[in-house]
Enzyme design. Structure first.
Site, PDB file in Angstrom:
ATOM      1  N   HIS A  78       0.820  -1.209   0.000  1.00 56.95           N
ATOM      2  CA  HIS A  78       0.000   0.000   0.000  1.00 56.95           C
ATOM      3  C   HIS A  78       0.854   1.259   0.000  1.00 56.95           C
ATOM      4  O   HIS A  78       1.983   1.276   0.497  1.00 56.95           O
ATOM      5  CB  HIS A  78      -1.007   0.004   1.149  1.00 56.95           C
ATOM      6  N   ASP A  80      -0.077   4.388   1.259  1.00 54.17           N
ATOM      7  CA  ASP A  80      -0.322   5.408   2.279  1.00 54.17           C
ATOM      8  C   ASP A  80       0.408   5.107   3.573  1.00 54.17           C
ATOM      9  O   ASP A  80       0.835   3.973   3.830  1.00 54.17           O
ATOM     10  CB  ASP A  80      -1.820   5.554   2.544  1.00 54.17           C
ATOM     11  N   ASP A 109       6.155   1.188   6.874  1.00 54.63           N
ATOM     12  CA  ASP A 109       4.814   0.653   6.639  1.00 54.63           C
ATOM     13  C   ASP A 109       4.099   1.604   5.688  1.00 54.63           C
ATOM     14  O   ASP A 109       3.547   2.600   6.106  1.00 54.63           O
ATOM     15  CB  ASP A 109       4.073   0.544   7.978  1.00 54.63           C
ATOM     16  N   GLU A 142      -5.070   2.118   2.703  1.00 57.73           N
ATOM     17  CA  GLU A 142      -5.061   0.829   3.410  1.00 57.73           C
ATOM     18  C   GLU A 142      -5.158   1.043   4.910  1.00 57.73           C
ATOM     19  O   GLU A 142      -5.811   0.256   5.617  1.00 57.73           O
ATOM     20  CB  GLU A 142      -3.786   0.050   3.080  1.00 57.73           C
ATOM     21  N   ASP A 166       3.119  -6.670   3.818  1.00 62.33           N
ATOM     22  CA  ASP A 166       2.593  -5.685   4.782  1.00 62.33           C
ATOM     23  C   ASP A 166       2.460  -6.280   6.180  1.00 62.33           C
ATOM     24  O   ASP A 166       1.427  -6.146   6.819  1.00 62.33           O
ATOM     25  CB  ASP A 166       1.235  -5.159   4.294  1.00 62.33           C
ATOM     26  N   HIS A 347       3.564   2.483  13.135  1.00 62.11           N
ATOM     27  CA  HIS A 347       2.567   3.423  13.664  1.00 62.11           C
ATOM     28  C   HIS A 347       3.105   4.186  14.870  1.00 62.11           C
ATOM     29  O   HIS A 347       2.347   4.590  15.753  1.00 62.11           O
ATOM     30  CB  HIS A 347       1.254   2.719  14.023  1.00 62.11           C
TER      31      HIS A 347
END
Length: 370
Positions: A78, A80, A109, A142, A166, A347
Site C-alpha cells: 500500500h 499510504d 509501513d 489501506e 505488509d 505506527h
C-alpha cells in the site's frame, strides 16, 4: 556505500519514504510509482478509488508479461502512511538500522513492501531469469481499514495467488490467518434537566452508558475475539443532566460470526442498562474486514515455503490479529497470504527497518515470481 544493487535499494527506500503520502493524499507517491513501474516494463492503470474516497489518487494496477506459462503472480503493497507522516526523513545508522529523524513515522509501513517488490522485479530482469506474468496492486487508504482495496475492481486481476507485503517482523514470516474487524458507535439519548433545581426530571445518559460499559467484558473475550471501548463522551455542561452519551469501539475475531455476535452483545448490554429509564438506544455497526484463513497446503503457501528454503529463510507461518488488504483479496476469491517485509514498531515515531531486511525482502519477491 558503493553504487550497487544494495545501494540502489536504500536510495529508493529513502526516496519513497520522503514522499508525503498519508491516507487519502497519495498523489505524488502514485505518480512516482507509475514511472517506476513503466520503467520496469509494466502496463499501468490507475482506478477511480480516489474520486470514490475523496482522496487525491486511486489504486495502481500493473501487468508485466513473463516468459513462463501459468497464471500471473500478484504482489501487493500500500501507498499510504499513518500520521504523523509529513516531512519524513530516513536516517541510515551505522548498524544498518533505518529510522526516521524522530519527529514523524518512518513510513516503512509500507514503503518496505513497495521497494522490495520493485527491486525484486528489477533483479530478476537484470539476471535474465524467466518468470511468470506478474501483476502488482499498490493501494491507497489501506490504513483506513483497507478502503482503497475495497473500492478496487478485482475483475481485471488474472492471478489466483497473491502475496501482500505488509506484515511487521523479520523477512521470512507469513500470516495465513487474520481477523474480522468491526467498529461500532452506541448512542444513549436521555433527557436534559437542570442538575441543581430538578435533576429528577432528567434521564442521565452518561450514567446509563457508563453502567452498561461496566457490565461488559472487555479485552479478550476468548482466544480468538477481542472487544474494546475506545472513546466515550457526553454532556454539555456541569450543571445539566446529560441528554446524550456516545461510545465508540472495535471488535476483532478470527471467526466472523463471533464478531457479529459480539456486536449484538454490546447492543443488548446497553439496552438492558437503559431498560425502564425512558432512554433511547441507537447503535451503528460497520464491518471493515472479514476474517480468513489460508490452509498450509495451499499452493500460495507452498510457493512461499519453497522460496524461503532456497534463500535460507525460516518460512515461519503465523496468525496476525491485524487486518490488511489481503482480507479484501481473499474475499474476492484470491488465495493470499501476508508477508513480513522487515518493518518494526510501526505506527510510531520509533518505527524502523533494516538494510538487511530490505535486501532479503527483495530477494524473496524475486524468488516468488520465478
Amino acid at each position: 556505500m558503493n553504487d550497487t544493487a544494495a545501494a540502489r535499494i536504500y536510495r529508493e527506500f529513502e526516496e519513497l519514504t520522503e514522499i508525503d503520502s498519508v491516507s487519502f493524499s497519495e498523489r505524488l507517491m502514485a505518480d512516482t510509482l507509475k514511472t517506476k513501474l513503466r520503467t520496469l516494463g509494466f502496463e499501468v492503470w490507475e482506478d477511480s478509488a480516489g474520486e470514490q474516497l475523496r482522496g487525491t489518487a486511486g489504486n495502481l494496477y500493473g501487468f508485466l508479461k513473463g516468459q513462463l506459462p501459468g497464471p500471473p503472480i500478484l504482489l501487493s503493497a500500500h501507498m499510504d502512511t499513518v500520521t504523523p507522516g509529513i516531512g519524513k526523513q530516513a536516517v541510515l545508522r551505522e548498524d544498518g538500522q533505518i529510522t526516521s529523524a524522530g519527529e514523524t513515522v518512518l513510513g516503512a509501513d509500507d514503503v518496505c513492501g513497495l521497494v522490495e517488490i520493485l527491486e525484486g522485479v528489477r533483479r530478476v530482469q537484470e539476471r535474465g531469469i524467466p518468470h511468470r506474468d506478474v501483476e502488482v496492486l499498490f493501494t491507497v487508504a489501506e490504513e483506513a481499514y483497507g478502503q482503497g482495496a475495497s473500492a478496487f475492481d478485482f475483475g481485471q486481476i488474472r492471478a489466483r495467488e497473491a502475496y501482500v507485503f505488509d506484515l511487521s517482523g523479520p523477512v521470512g514470516t507469513a500470516a495465513l490467518q487474520a481477523p474480522s474487524i468491526l467498529s461500532f458507535q452506541v448512542e444513549v439519548l436521555g433527557r436534559a434537566a437542570h442538575a441543581g433545581f430538578e435533576p429528577e426530571k432528567g434521564i442521565h445518559a452518561i450514567q446509563i452508558l457508563s453502567e452498561a460499559v461496566s457490565r461488559m467484558k472487555l479485552g479478550h473475550l476468548d482466544e480468538e475475539t477481542t472487544l474494546n471501548i475506545g472513546q466515550i463522551e457526553g454532556g454539555t455542561a456541569r450543571n445539566i443532566v446529560p441528554e446524550v452519551c456516545v461510545c465508540r469501539g472495535e471488535i476483532r475475531s478470527f471467526c466472523h460470526e463471533k464478531a457479529l455476535e459480539t456486536a449484538e452483545y454490546v447492543e443488548q448490554t446497553v439496552r438492558e442498562a437503559a431498560e425502564g429509564t425512558g432512554a433511547e438506544v441507537r447503535m451503528k455497526t460497520e464491518v471493515h474486514l472479514e476474517a480468513y484463513q489460508t490452509e498450509e497446503n495451499d499452493p500460495v503457501v507452498e510457493r512461499f515455503a519453497e522460496a524461503c528454503r532456497v534463500l535460507g529463510l525460516p518460512g515461519e507461518k503465523i496468525s496476525t490479529f491485524g487486518g490488511s488488504d489481503n482480507n479484501h483479496l481473499v474475499r474476492r476469491g484470491l488465495h493470499g497470504i501476508v508477508l513480513s517485509c522487515g518493518m518494526y514498531r510501526v505506527h510510531s515515531t520509533g518505527e524502523y527497518t533494516t538494510f538487511k531486511d530490505l535486501e532479503l525482502g527483495a530477494e524473496l519477491a524475486a524468488g516468488l515470481i520465478c
